[in-house]
Design a protein around this motif. Structure first.
Motif, short mmCIF file in Angstrom:
data_model
loop_
_atom_site.label_atom_id
_atom_site.label_comp_id
_atom_site.label_asym_id
_atom_site.label_seq_id
_atom_site.Cartn_x
_atom_site.Cartn_y
_atom_site.Cartn_z
N LYS A 256 1.27 -1.24 0.35
CA LYS A 256 -0.05 0.16 0.07
C LYS A 256 0.95 1.06 -0.22
O LYS A 256 2.28 0.80 0.54
CB LYS A 256 -0.61 -0.33 1.14
N VAL A 257 -0.12 1.88 -1.21
CA VAL A 257 1.44 3.79 -1.08
C VAL A 257 -0.01 4.83 -0.48
O VAL A 257 -0.85 4.93 -1.47
CB VAL A 257 2.16 4.05 -1.99
N ASP A 263 -4.74 11.74 -2.92
CA ASP A 263 -6.15 11.43 -2.74
C ASP A 263 -5.40 10.32 -0.70
O ASP A 263 -4.52 10.49 -0.47
CB ASP A 263 -6.23 10.02 -3.19
N GLU A 264 -7.15 10.91 -0.18
CA GLU A 264 -6.48 9.95 1.11
C GLU A 264 -6.40 8.46 1.55
O GLU A 264 -6.08 8.16 2.54
CB GLU A 264 -7.55 10.35 2.18
N LEU A 296 -4.79 9.99 -12.45
CA LEU A 296 -3.91 11.24 -13.44
C LEU A 296 -3.68 11.65 -12.09
O LEU A 296 -3.32 13.02 -12.09
CB LEU A 296 -4.00 12.27 -14.07
N LEU A 297 -4.17 10.83 -10.59
CA LEU A 297 -3.86 11.98 -9.29
C LEU A 297 -2.48 12.49 -9.59
O LEU A 297 -1.61 13.04 -8.16
CB LEU A 297 -4.29 11.61 -8.29
N ALA A 303 5.53 13.27 -2.47
CA ALA A 303 6.10 12.34 -1.32
C ALA A 303 5.03 11.48 -0.75
O ALA A 303 3.60 11.09 -1.13
CB ALA A 303 5.96 13.19 0.52
N ALA A 304 5.55 10.62 -0.60
CA ALA A 304 4.75 8.73 -0.74
C ALA A 304 5.20 8.01 0.93
O ALA A 304 6.45 8.47 1.21
CB ALA A 304 4.65 8.06 -1.86
N GLU A 305 4.26 7.45 1.52
CA GLU A 305 4.77 6.24 1.97
C GLU A 305 4.29 4.77 1.77
O GLU A 305 3.61 4.67 1.30
CB GLU A 305 4.28 6.90 3.62
#
Length: 389
Positions: A256-257, A263-264, A296-297, A303-305
């Motif tokens: 999961k990212v 997006d939440e 295309l969001l 930044a990503a987790e």
């Protein structure tokens, strides 16, 4: 005072003393009862039943979103830009025309080279004819010389003429000087035509124009980037794993990212690659996670987790972490036994932020205090306020 009166007085004094002693004894007994009541004070607690279940530990890896493919377009030939067909953010297909360069000079060069090639071919044809005529004449002169019809000098003249013709064209070598000139002209013409094609810069991949560094009227030079095309339909998240984490990551695993700027809800991703060698400076192992981006969001640089499973254990005894009391070199829980709290030293296995695996010191089904244990000692009388289901 006579003897009888003195005896009465003594009796009265004794009676008063007995009354005082009785009052004092009553007071002492009452205080003792209060103390006993205080000693039996009950502590309310909340409990949970120890049970077996699944325990999963998760790794969180910080990273950055990037396009899965990104191509920097550099002109192969220099020239003045006559047209720019695209703008930033525009979607393009492979082969679409992006930029046109002025091709007048190259077209002129092609015409000159084509003329030179035609001249060389004409010269080749002339050399072929001359060779064939000289060869035929030499054969005729040889026959005449054998019959004594011509002189030696006439035969030698024919031989010299043939040698000169052969110097310009020999069938076995495909021609000499003239043939070389033709090959050279053909190579120059091919190069010029390739340069002409390179004045029309087309999209090498399907994607989106991510950057545009040139405008009509400006000069484009070989080696200077003019456009960047990125495939935004598929994205990757690039991060780093520590030595202790790298063996938990397997190519193809689902993860999961979270990209809160987009997006939440989490995006579904798959591990695309894990570096087998650590960076010599950071000592970290790079990881790439592939994401679909049909909406295309996702944008490059966000930044990503990345959340990925590190360990998973099934049918193990688990407790909420809040039930544990850290007492230096040991972990303690309190179990409700009847109306008393009993201290237990436990051994932990796999732990997460919320739950802990209990390896020893506790059995499934026992009622463990999860609130109020800070006020307990072994044997404290308790009452269960809630929990235990």
């Amino acid at each position: 005072m006579n003897f009888k009166q003195r005896k009465v007085k003594i009796a009265l004094i004794a009676a008063v003393g007995l009354i005082i002693l009785a009052i004092a004894w009553g007071a002492m007994s009452k205080n003792k009862d209060v103390s006993a009541t205080q000693d039996e004070e009950v502590t309310p607690v909340k409990i949970v039943k120890a049970a077996k279940g699944e325990l999963v530990s998760t790794l969180k890896i910080s990273g950055k979103v990037a396009a899965s493919k990104e191509v920097t377009i550099v002109p192969k030939v220099g020239g003045k830009v006559t047209d720019v067909k695209v703008k930033e953010g525009q979607k393009v297909k492979r082969g679409d025309l992006l930029i046109a360069l002025d091709d007048a000079d190259i077209r002129a060069q092609i015409r000159v080279t084509e003329a030179s090639l035609e001249m060389s071919k004409a010269g080749q044809q002339t050399a072929v004819i001359a060779y064939q005529e000289a060869q035929a004449n030499l054969e005729r002169m040889k026959a005449l010389f054998a019959e004594g019809a011509i002189s030696k000098s006439q035969l030698e003249t024919a031989e010299n003429n043939f040698a000169r013709a052969a110097a310009s064209y020999t069938p076995d070598a495909g021609g000499t000087q003239t043939a070389a000139q033709i090959k050279q002209a053909q190579a120059q013409l091919e190069a010029a035509r390739i340069n002409l094609q390179n004045t029309r810069i087309t999209a090498p991949i399907d994607g989106t124009v991510a950057a545009k560094n040139i405008e009509p009227g400006e000069m484009a030079g070989p080696g200077s980037p003019v456009l960047t095309i990125a495939d935004m339909d598929q994205m990757v998240v690039e991060g780093n794993l520590a030595e202790s984490e790298v063996n938990f990551a397997k190519v193809g695993d689902e993860v999961k990212v979270y990209v809160t700027a987009a997006d939440e809800e989490p995006f579904q991703g798959y591990i695309e690659s894990v570096s087998p060698i650590a960076d010599p400076v950071t000592k970290a192992y790079s990881i790439k996670v592939w994401l679909e981006n049909g909406s295309l969001l996702l944008k490059g640089g966000m930044a990503a987790e990345i959340y990925m499973t590190a360990e998973a254990r099934d049918e193990v005894l688990v407790l909420p972490r809040e039930a544990l009391l850290d007492q230096g070199d040991r972990q303690v829980v309190y179990v409700v036994d009847g109306d008393k709290a009993r201290e237990r030293v436990v051994t932990l296995g796999l732990t997460t932020d919320e739950m802990a695996e209990i390896v020893s010191g506790l059995k499934a089904g026992e009622q463990v205090v999860i609130s109020g244990q800070q006020f307990l000692i072994d044997g404290t009388k308790v009452t269960v306020a809630s929990g235990g289901e």
